[in-house]
Design a protein around this motif. Structure first.
Motif: not given
Length: 175
Positions: A58-63, A114-119, A141-157
């Protein structure tokens, strides 16, 4: 009058506009038993993988979608349709590398991703540096151009119930 008119910029700085374009990508896949979990090109130990025609990263597909959208080149489904058996089980890294070639052919360069994974699970922080390196390698490209984050949905959805993973990406490209 209490309002003061300020001078407005009427011409781009240094003559020509920079040709920046913004794109946004979003992807969602449900969990399924019997597949490996691949995110950012990294195999992550987990009891379930993601369902999809390719490796369902999903991450690469979103990018991919963000980059294609920014360049005005459609979306991942147009270039790599899930109805085509050629893409069955294919690594999404291959898809991202092909998107990078399309950008290059169209004279676009990557400013940043800049990407966010929700899991809810699994915990992704330990894998993020390798994900960023994989993405940078695919995009040449240089790795400095890439930013990956992750978050939860606090058990919602559906994400909070552990039924799948979503990812979104915002990208900036330029001519």
């Amino acid at each position: 009058s209490s309002s003061k008119q300020l001078p407005l910029a009427t011409a781009p700085i240094l003559g020509q506009p920079p040709g920046f374009r913004i794109g946004h990508g979003l992807d969602v896949h449900p969990f399924v038993v019997g597949r490996k979990l691949i995110l950012g090109g990294v195999e992550i130990p987990f009891e379930q993988g993601l369902y999809g025609h390719s490796d369902a990263d999903v991450l690469l597909h979103a990018i991919c979608d963000g980059l294609l959208g920014a360049a005005g080149l459609g979306d991942i489904g147009r270039h790599f349709p899930d109805s085509d058996p050629v893409y069955a089980g294919i690594s999404s890294r291959v898809l991202l590398e092909n998107v990078a070639r399309l950008l290059e052919i169209n004279c676009y360069h990557i400013s940043n991703v800049d990407a966010t994974v929700m899991a809810e699970q699994p915990r992704l922080v330990p894998y993020m540096p390798v994900m960023e390196q994989n993405i940078a390698a695919c995009l040449d490209c240089s790795v400095e151009k890439i930013n990956i984050k992750a978050t939860t949905t606090e058990q919602l959805g559906f994400i909070g119930r552990g039924e799948g993973i979503a990812a979104q990406a915002v990208v900036l490209i330029y001519k």
